[in-house]
Design an enzyme around this catalytic site. Sequence first.
Site, PDB file in Angstrom:
ATOM      1  N   ARG A  56       0.860  -1.187   0.000  1.00  0.00           N
ATOM      2  CA  ARG A  56       0.000   0.000   0.000  1.00  0.00           C
ATOM      3  C   ARG A  56       0.895   1.235   0.000  1.00  0.00           C
ATOM      4  NH1 ARG A  56      -3.281  -2.731  -1.724  1.00  0.00           N
ATOM      5  NH2 ARG A  56      -5.275  -3.391  -0.865  1.00  0.00           N
ATOM      6  N   GLU A 111      -4.248   7.156  -5.446  1.00  0.00           N
ATOM      7  CA  GLU A 111      -4.351   6.465  -6.734  1.00  0.00           C
ATOM      8  C   GLU A 111      -5.659   6.828  -7.425  1.00  0.00           C
ATOM      9  OE1 GLU A 111      -3.942   2.350  -5.608  1.00  0.00           O
ATOM     10  OE2 GLU A 111      -1.782   2.530  -5.338  1.00  0.00           O
ATOM     11  N   HIS A 128      -0.683  -0.064 -10.076  1.00  0.00           N
ATOM     12  CA  HIS A 128      -1.440  -0.996  -9.214  1.00  0.00           C
ATOM     13  C   HIS A 128      -1.948  -2.211 -10.009  1.00  0.00           C
ATOM     14  CE1 HIS A 128      -3.729  -1.143  -5.160  1.00  0.00           C
ATOM     15  NE2 HIS A 128      -3.508  -2.370  -5.609  1.00  0.00           N
TER      16      HIS A 128
END
Length: 317
Positions: free
Chosen positions: A236, A265, A284
């Site tokens: 994370r 994000e 991601h």
Amino acid sequence: MDIVVLDGFTLNPGDLSWAELQQLGTCRIYDRTPAEKVIERAKDAEILIINKIIISEREIDQLPKLQYIGLCSTGYNVVDTEAAANKKIAVTNVPAYSTNSVAQLVFAHILNLCQHVSEHSESVKRGDWAKAPDFCYWNFPLIELDSLTLGIIGMGQIGQAVARIARQFGMKILYHDLRALSDIDKDYRSIDLDTIFRESDVVTLHCPLTPETRQLVNTKRLSLMKSSAFLINTSRGQLIDEKALAESLDRGKIAGAGLDVLATEPPGPDNPLLTAKNCYITPHIAWATRAARQRLMDVVVNNLRCFLDGKPINLVR
Ligand SMILES: NC(=O)c1ccc[n+]([C@@H]2O[C@H](COP(=O)([O-])OP(=O)(O)OC[C@H]3O[C@@H](n4cnc5c(N)ncnc54)[C@H](O)[C@@H]3O)[C@@H](O)[C@H]2O)c1
């Protein structure tokens, strides 16, 4: 059953099938749902399937028919699970569907930092090899992993999968975890956090985001690292103080970073890591191989089927 999928696009951008879910009820599937449309779209839903949509107490209070929230993810921090429990709404997640895919991306980043395959290929295509005076050349230091030390923070499913791959490259393993791990390979050395940062050639983060792990990588810890060391984060973004990392990279205090996650994000254009030296960022994608998404889809459907059969599995809380 009235089933509503609010943000199905990242799980299934078109290469998987919703057919099995559709057999369990009347389905409305939205690619994305802005926050202000959640209630309007979900007000008749008995079953809600979500990935990153936030379902707080406010939403739960306005969804009187809701019986079940199925998360298309392992993490369930987007749902107020206490508010859900108070209304007897079941919440399920999908554990460990992407372990091998995430471990694979960790090594994609490590190998990229060690050999810069794509940049060397681009250089060759630009004509640099054709003009070279020798039979070979390289634009970056080339690094062999054998006998280097990998420091793993969070030795859970993914941390252990990464360790298994690292062993095949001949790396030594240091790790730090909050739990006492009994069934761990005896060659892996459990050690305190600061020693991991001091002794590792590559540090990789695999702990969850919690109040204790937020900005675990900060100026002080970065200053402990070898100037030749790399930092990898597929966990994370908030585990890292991003400004401190960008400074460390730009000043050559550490040699490089491979990141699949950022604190925000998608990132703002002013995120300092976007321009930091030797910093490689993927959007991601560690979880998103087709194989992992298919497993995710299968478990999402099976979680709901089990709930409808009165034998729920993968309940969170
Ligand atoms: N980039 C992606 O697409 C992607 C995909 C899946 C998971 N993830 C991330 O990877 C993380 C790890 O996933 P996992 O399946 O291995 O989880 P896991 O629960 O199996 O392992 C997490 C480990 O971290 C340990 N831990 C918790 N707090 C810690 C702390 N303060 N210090 C050190 N260790 C601590 C736990 O004891 C556990 O062993 C997830 O939390 C998630 O954030 C990212």
